[in-house]
Design an enzyme around this catalytic site. Sequence first.
Site, mmCIF file in Angstrom:
data_model
loop_
_atom_site.group_PDB
_atom_site.id
_atom_site.type_symbol
_atom_site.label_atom_id
_atom_site.label_comp_id
_atom_site.label_asym_id
_atom_site.label_seq_id
_atom_site.Cartn_x
_atom_site.Cartn_y
_atom_site.Cartn_z
ATOM 1 C CB ALA A 143 46.024 30.567 19.961
ATOM 2 C CB THR A 145 42.051 29.150 26.495
ATOM 3 O OG1 THR A 145 41.430 30.371 26.083
ATOM 4 C CG2 THR A 145 43.535 29.399 26.736
ATOM 5 C CD GLN A 190 46.385 38.589 14.249
ATOM 6 O OE1 GLN A 190 46.600 39.696 14.736
ATOM 7 N NE2 GLN A 190 46.529 37.479 14.957
ATOM 8 N NE ARG A 216 55.520 37.078 19.119
ATOM 9 C CZ ARG A 216 56.543 37.387 18.317
ATOM 10 N NH1 ARG A 216 56.848 38.646 18.100
ATOM 11 N NH2 ARG A 216 57.257 36.444 17.733
ATOM 12 N NE ARG A 219 46.484 31.745 25.450
ATOM 13 C CZ ARG A 219 46.905 30.494 25.171
ATOM 14 N NH1 ARG A 219 47.899 29.956 25.840
ATOM 15 N NH2 ARG A 219 46.327 29.799 24.218
ATOM 16 C CD GLU A 278 42.563 36.435 18.345
ATOM 17 O OE1 GLU A 278 43.716 36.534 18.793
ATOM 18 O OE2 GLU A 278 41.712 35.681 18.847
ATOM 19 C CD GLU A 308 50.269 33.677 21.406
ATOM 20 O OE1 GLU A 308 49.881 32.502 21.328
ATOM 21 O OE2 GLU A 308 49.572 34.590 21.862
ATOM 22 C CG PHE A 325 52.834 41.875 16.363
ATOM 23 C CD1 PHE A 325 53.821 40.901 16.310
ATOM 24 C CD2 PHE A 325 52.967 43.004 15.570
ATOM 25 C CE1 PHE A 325 54.933 41.063 15.485
ATOM 26 C CE2 PHE A 325 54.067 43.170 14.741
ATOM 27 C CZ PHE A 325 55.057 42.211 14.701
HETATM 28 N N1 LUZ Z 1 43.225 34.052 20.730
HETATM 29 C C1 LUZ Z 1 42.118 33.428 21.155
HETATM 30 C C2 LUZ Z 1 44.426 33.786 21.241
HETATM 31 O O1 LUZ Z 1 41.045 33.734 20.682
HETATM 32 N N2 LUZ Z 1 42.238 32.463 22.078
HETATM 33 C C3 LUZ Z 1 43.402 32.114 22.632
HETATM 34 O O2 LUZ Z 1 43.457 31.225 23.473
HETATM 35 C C4 LUZ Z 1 44.545 32.809 22.211
HETATM 36 N N3 LUZ Z 1 45.735 32.541 22.749
HETATM 37 C C5 LUZ Z 1 46.789 33.226 22.345
HETATM 38 C C6 LUZ Z 1 46.644 34.194 21.383
HETATM 39 N N4 LUZ Z 1 45.486 34.464 20.831
HETATM 40 MO MO1 MOS Z 2 47.141 36.321 19.008
HETATM 41 S S1 MOS Z 2 47.624 37.343 20.641
HETATM 42 O O1 MOS Z 2 46.269 37.057 17.861
HETATM 43 O O2 MOS Z 2 47.864 34.910 18.832
#
Ligand code: LUZ
Ligand code: MOS
Length: 775
Positions: free
Chosen positions: A527, A458, A215, A360, A328, A250, A730, A246
């Site tokens: 996010a 965030t 991702q 997610r 978060r 990331e 999400e 999901f």
């Molecule tokens: N990933 C991130 C996320 O790096 N920062 C976020 O605020 C976030 N929020 C939701 C899912 N992935």
């Molecule tokens: Mo995320 S939890 O990779 O939006």
Amino acid sequence: MHKKKTYTALESKKNEVSNALKKSIRNLDSYTHVRGESLYVDDVNIRQGTFHAVVFNSPKAHGKIKHIDYSKAEALEGVERIFTYKDIPGENQIGGIIADEPLFAEDEVHFWGMPIALIVAESEFIARKARQLIDIEIEDLPVITTAKDAKEKGSFINAPRSFSLGDTEKAFEECDYVFEGETFSNGQEHLYIEAQGAYAEPLENGNIKITSSTQGPTAVQATAARVLGVAMHKIEIDVTRLGGGFGGKEDQATPYAVMTALATYHLNQSVKLILNRHDDLRMTGKRHPYESSYKIGLSKDLKILAYQAEFLQNSGAAADLSPAIAERTLFHATNSYFIPNVSTTVLSCKTNLPPNTAFRGFGGPQGMFVIESAIAKAASEIGVSPREIQEANLLEENDEFYYGQIAKQVEAKNAWHSAKTLFNIEALEKEVEDFNLKNKNFKKGLALMPITFGISFTNTPMNHARALVHIYLDGSVGISTAAVEMGQGVNTKIMQVAAHVFSIPIEKIKIESTNTTRVANTSPSAASATADLNGKATLKACKALLERLKKVASEELNAPEKDIHLKDEFVYVNDKKSTLNWTELISKTMLKRVALTENAHYATPEIHFDKTKEKGHPFAYHVYGTAIVTTTVDCTRGTYEFDSVKIIHDYGKSMSEGIDLGQVEGGLVQGIGWMTLEEIAYNEDGRLLSNALSTYKVPDVFSVPKSIEAIPLETQGHEQAILKSKAVGEPPLMYGIGAYFALQNAIKAFNPNYKLEFHAPMTAEKVLMALYQNP
Ligand code: LUZ
Ligand code: MOS
């Protein structure tokens, strides 16, 4: 409050939606998916002589490495080489937020499954065989598996974070009711269908190209450069699409991509590494389990006056994204409610589990489960329905979120009352009541679940993206962005943006792979913000091109630019169709030596957050909704079914109704799985017991709700959402939290002595024990 008007509006919307769905755009990928033609990492054509790799990982959760003997493995025919930390030319470090995670263990192992070495061989089969021939001796160190234990031992990732509003201590003194309690929510496997994997190939001059199922292409590129000790421009990352992410890809796609690059660096040959399911389950982090405690105070008229919570996040053995996820949790700790006095703290607890990671909702669901538990507890003690407390405290326009953002275009009450009206809550409740009066061994339960979810990373600096748009000579269009397609349909949405601006059919548009040489320095696709950020960048690039095209058209047609627009592949002057079509316009533009390429940058405006004060305006906007979940429990067996889930969801002005509905259904089912079925288990030595699909149950066609309805809320959309179509990835997951409380209500109908427990997932075993619990 919301009477006939909303009801009829929604009724007509219901029909409108089904019509729209019929003609709505399909996910572009659906064609190649059903034919098995979609390309994943495993489908990349590999070079002759490509090596295959397997990761040797720790058989203990915590210990000192005394001795490793690779000699038998190295001697196996077909084994090319085994790489360890000693072969790393740069830094043995992959930590993103905190530099606390080595790529390969050096003297110590911190979790069961921690990578120690990469075995590279002619085939995966040989590499696996070699792995069994490695002898390792580890001296045991104490193992921590729970957040509470970590807290007691003072084992943390970083300093605690606390948010607050008002004066909680004082407010509790003024409350008519005060309740306290504890909750637990377990982790969750991502179970992307495509496991982690990457393929690295050597280019000229020591340059390396990595095809990665990630991702976050930039995270892979930057980390590979760091580990290899080379400049980022020597590393190219390409992503076609993922078979699901999901959040699990990331950050955690990175180590596997970097390992292939390391081997390629040394061998000057292509290397492929794809984890099998067993290795993936064992080595990768999951959703964070949370152990939390709460204190909630209410007035006689059920207003929540004060709320306090402490969240113990089980972060695992390294930071990974835990600090951001913890943040978060705090942002979403009050869910859809306005509470004037709030104080929350989160502790990222360091344990000997694989580093837990994005999933997610990113900590939001864990926070929301706690406030919903507190409300359920308060309702049960006071003797009212939880929905009375929920309803009495919903956010209103201009309320202050406890982190300082002033709520605008709030739809919490609108969604709630629309759900109650459209789905006729009184009738649903009566049905449940009647059923429960008539049936002794089956009981129904119902719960409402409102959601409010903030859209934006965030971490404010991450909210940006770029798009590179080419119009080719023949009028076809190619678009590169930072967006990674992982099944969520983002490529389709980006294509729709370009089709909308140019007024050309989507067949004329191609979305290219996500590649760091075309779009650099990107944030991960995460996010829920990918379509917003990359869509807005695409919109900007396409609009800039359109202006240039209009200028050319005005010269060609001798008409002022302001009178020109493009429609259905033709130039119109003052709404009158001219003879100049799209393809001719492009070729004229080319002949005039005007650029047919544009690169645009988008950064979300207005957002900010001050971490020294823990106040600000971190989110572009919020997404709202309400779900009504109904379940039937078999009180002889403890098994259950979900009869229906009825949702009013704030899509804004959805641009792709079929795709958005898919996200709502998928998110809901994943949320229900987390709350009810999916049970991750480690033993006290830190070994994963639920390490296969035979021991880890995910929702299947038999466990999904019998019916899911997700009706769009009537709203204006939001300027910062792409074409006013709100982020949808999400938020719907959190409707699944309602499943937990629906089950509790069914249990209470059978066993009035049941003392509420908040310990998710609510598996059939737990339901059975609760049904016959006798305090
Ligand atoms: N990933 C991130 C996320 O790096 N920062 C976020 O605020 C976030 N929020 C939701 C899912 N992935
Ligand atoms: Mo995320 S939890 O990779 O939006």
